[in-house]
Write a protein that holds these residues in place. Sequence first.
Motif, mmCIF file in Angstrom:
data_model
loop_
_atom_site.group_PDB
_atom_site.id
_atom_site.type_symbol
_atom_site.label_atom_id
_atom_site.label_comp_id
_atom_site.label_asym_id
_atom_site.label_seq_id
_atom_site.Cartn_x
_atom_site.Cartn_y
_atom_site.Cartn_z
ATOM 1 N N ARG A 1 0.851 -1.179 0.000
ATOM 2 C CA ARG A 1 0.000 0.000 0.000
ATOM 3 C C ARG A 1 0.890 1.233 0.000
ATOM 4 O O ARG A 1 2.071 1.158 0.295
ATOM 5 N N ILE A 2 0.277 2.357 -0.325
ATOM 6 C CA ILE A 2 1.020 3.616 -0.363
ATOM 7 C C ILE A 2 0.386 4.610 0.605
ATOM 8 O O ILE A 2 -0.839 4.660 0.739
ATOM 9 N N CYS B 1 -3.535 11.726 6.737
ATOM 10 C CA CYS B 1 -2.734 10.773 5.969
ATOM 11 C C CYS B 1 -3.452 9.435 6.020
ATOM 12 O O CYS B 1 -4.053 9.082 7.041
ATOM 13 N N GLU B 2 -3.350 8.715 4.915
ATOM 14 C CA GLU B 2 -4.048 7.435 4.858
ATOM 15 C C GLU B 2 -3.300 6.489 3.916
ATOM 16 O O GLU B 2 -2.763 6.918 2.897
ATOM 17 N N TYR B 3 -3.297 5.209 4.289
ATOM 18 C CA TYR B 3 -2.722 4.174 3.422
ATOM 19 C C TYR B 3 -3.780 3.716 2.429
ATOM 20 O O TYR B 3 -4.943 3.542 2.792
ATOM 21 N N GLU C 1 -4.563 1.079 -1.198
ATOM 22 C CA GLU C 1 -4.159 0.093 -2.191
ATOM 23 C C GLU C 1 -3.827 0.886 -3.457
ATOM 24 O O GLU C 1 -4.455 1.912 -3.740
ATOM 25 N N PHE C 2 -2.877 0.417 -4.238
ATOM 26 C CA PHE C 2 -2.484 1.151 -5.442
ATOM 27 C C PHE C 2 -3.623 1.283 -6.444
ATOM 28 O O PHE C 2 -3.740 2.290 -7.126
ATOM 29 N N ASN C 3 -4.474 0.281 -6.531
ATOM 30 C CA ASN C 3 -5.560 0.315 -7.514
ATOM 31 C C ASN C 3 -6.851 0.900 -6.943
ATOM 32 O O ASN C 3 -7.872 0.906 -7.613
ATOM 33 N N ASP C 4 -6.808 1.400 -5.715
ATOM 34 C CA ASP C 4 -7.996 1.984 -5.088
ATOM 35 C C ASP C 4 -7.563 3.176 -4.234
ATOM 36 O O ASP C 4 -7.544 3.122 -3.015
ATOM 37 N N ARG C 5 -7.193 4.248 -4.921
ATOM 38 C CA ARG C 5 -6.653 5.427 -4.240
ATOM 39 C C ARG C 5 -7.162 6.680 -4.928
ATOM 40 O O ARG C 5 -7.557 6.652 -6.087
ATOM 41 N N VAL D 1 5.887 3.407 -8.696
ATOM 42 C CA VAL D 1 5.986 2.496 -7.556
ATOM 43 C C VAL D 1 4.994 1.343 -7.706
ATOM 44 O O VAL D 1 5.325 0.187 -7.421
ATOM 45 N N ALA D 2 3.797 1.624 -8.174
ATOM 46 C CA ALA D 2 2.803 0.563 -8.392
ATOM 47 C C ALA D 2 3.337 -0.476 -9.371
ATOM 48 O O ALA D 2 3.145 -1.685 -9.173
#
Length: 127
Positions: A4-5, A95-97, A99-103, A118-119
Amino acid sequence: EQNRILLQERNGEDSGWCVPGGYLEYGEGFKDAVIREMKEDTGLDVAVVRSLGMFDKYFMEYPNGDKLQNCAQLFLVRVVGGSLDDADREETKRCEYFEFNDRPVTFIQQNEDMVNYVAALVATQQL
């Protein structure tokens, strides 16, 4: 570890989602700036793992007409302490973590390119 990012939702004039970070202070190196900016923007203490690259093909114009080329160094970091609750609330709404495909989409193209880079590294297990 969780692929996650961490993104920052900024307060103020430049509101919106972005990669935590900021500008170098006079005489400061990139790694020191990353550690300082992460603490300010996220409340987290980090250790720099490695550089992920330079993102330097971005141009800005200030309201007064001054133009600049914005060069940003992207780093992989490891959290070693701190808390998201300790972020500087003048700069950071939250700030929040993600998922790369759900941001959320970031408000700066340079940040979008960084996140997508990065993804791709994560997807190909190069990170």
